[in-house]
Design a protein around this motif. Structure first.
Motif, PDB file in Angstrom:
ATOM      1  N   TYR A   1      -2.489 -10.024  -3.016  1.00 11.12           N
ATOM      2  CA  TYR A   1      -2.670  -9.210  -4.221  1.00 11.12           C
ATOM      3  C   TYR A   1      -2.236  -7.757  -3.990  1.00 11.12           C
ATOM      4  CZ  TYR A   1      -5.363 -12.963  -6.366  1.00 11.12           C
ATOM      5  OH  TYR A   1      -5.759 -14.162  -6.901  1.00 11.12           O
ATOM      6  N   LYS A   2      -2.175  -7.332  -2.726  1.00 11.28           N
ATOM      7  CA  LYS A   2      -1.782  -5.963  -2.397  1.00 11.28           C
ATOM      8  C   LYS A   2      -0.274  -5.808  -2.182  1.00 11.28           C
ATOM      9  CE  LYS A   2      -6.210  -4.664  -0.420  1.00 11.28           C
ATOM     10  NZ  LYS A   2      -6.929  -4.127   0.735  1.00 11.28           N
ATOM     11  N   ILE A   3       0.474  -6.910  -2.249  1.00 11.91           N
ATOM     12  CA  ILE A   3       1.925  -6.846  -2.059  1.00 11.91           C
ATOM     13  C   ILE A   3       2.589  -6.577  -3.404  1.00 11.91           C
ATOM     14  CG2 ILE A   3       3.994  -8.119  -1.370  1.00 11.91           C
ATOM     15  CD1 ILE A   3       2.162  -9.944   0.285  1.00 11.91           C
ATOM     16  N   PRO A   4       3.414  -5.532  -3.507  1.00  5.20           N
ATOM     17  CA  PRO A   4       4.168  -5.340  -4.746  1.00  5.20           C
ATOM     18  C   PRO A   4       5.349  -6.322  -4.814  1.00  5.20           C
ATOM     19  CG  PRO A   4       4.482  -3.465  -3.259  1.00  5.20           C
ATOM     20  CD  PRO A   4       3.550  -4.410  -2.590  1.00  5.20           C
ATOM     21  N   PHE A   5       5.355  -7.149  -5.849  1.00 12.66           N
ATOM     22  CA  PHE A   5       6.445  -8.090  -6.115  1.00 12.66           C
ATOM     23  C   PHE A   5       7.252  -7.546  -7.286  1.00 12.66           C
ATOM     24  CE2 PHE A   5       3.448 -10.779  -3.925  1.00 12.66           C
ATOM     25  CZ  PHE A   5       4.236 -11.663  -3.212  1.00 12.66           C
ATOM     26  N   SER A   6       8.588  -7.663  -7.204  1.00 15.71           N
ATOM     27  CA  SER A   6       9.445  -7.260  -8.313  1.00 15.71           C
ATOM     28  C   SER A   6      10.616  -8.234  -8.403  1.00 15.71           C
ATOM     29  CB  SER A   6       9.945  -5.828  -8.132  1.00 15.71           C
ATOM     30  OG  SER A   6      10.706  -5.716  -6.955  1.00 15.71           O
ATOM     31  N   ALA A   7      11.287  -8.232  -9.554  1.00 13.90           N
ATOM     32  CA  ALA A   7      12.458  -9.089  -9.781  1.00 13.90           C
ATOM     33  C   ALA A   7      13.653  -8.181 -10.050  1.00 13.90           C
ATOM     34  CB  ALA A   7      12.206 -10.017 -10.954  1.00 13.90           C
ATOM     35  N   LEU A   8      14.756  -8.414  -9.331  1.00 13.19           N
ATOM     36  CA  LEU A   8      15.911  -7.534  -9.428  1.00 13.19           C
ATOM     37  C   LEU A   8      16.846  -7.884 -10.580  1.00 13.19           C
ATOM     38  CD1 LEU A   8      17.598  -5.233  -8.240  1.00 13.19           C
ATOM     39  CD2 LEU A   8      18.655  -6.898  -6.727  1.00 13.19           C
ATOM     40  N   ASN A   9      17.301  -9.113 -10.663  1.00 13.14           N
ATOM     41  CA  ASN A   9      18.329  -9.454 -11.648  1.00 13.14           C
ATOM     42  C   ASN A   9      17.908 -10.583 -12.586  1.00 13.14           C
ATOM     43  OD1 ASN A   9      18.381 -11.439  -9.752  1.00 13.14           O
ATOM     44  ND2 ASN A   9      20.565 -11.344  -9.332  1.00 13.14           N
ATOM     45  N   PHE A  10      16.625 -10.715 -12.808  1.00 10.72           N
ATOM     46  CA  PHE A  10      16.124 -11.709 -13.758  1.00 10.72           C
ATOM     47  C   PHE A  10      14.726 -11.305 -14.203  1.00 10.72           C
ATOM     48  CE2 PHE A  10      14.203 -13.063  -9.854  1.00 10.72           C
ATOM     49  CZ  PHE A  10      13.058 -13.754 -10.194  1.00 10.72           C
TER      50      PHE A  10
END
Length: 76
Positions: A27-36
């Protein structure tokens, strides 16, 4: 990966070899999506398999093939 737990363990495979990465609390890890745009809320315990990602991690001093996950940026 993390059944019934907040601990996340994954194996990152690249041309340089395999890295065994972990987090004691995903829960402390920042997740992001680059091209979708994800279809909904992603579950890191089941939705990361086979995905391409840029993973930032802190290598373990005694075991450079292991490390703690700092952030994950997913790509398709």
């Amino acid at each position: 990966m993390c059944p019934d737990s907040i601990t996340l363990e994954l194996t990152l495979t690249s041309r340089a070899g395999a890295k065994h990465l972990y987090s004691s609390n995903y829960y402390k890890i920042p997740f992001s999506a680059l091209n979708f745009t994800p279809a909904g809320i992603m579950n890191p315990c089941s939705d990361l398999k086979g995905m391409h990602a840029h993973v930032t991690y802190r290598p373990e001093k005694a075991h450079p093939e292991q490390g703690e996950i700092v952030s994950v940026q997913l790509t398709k």
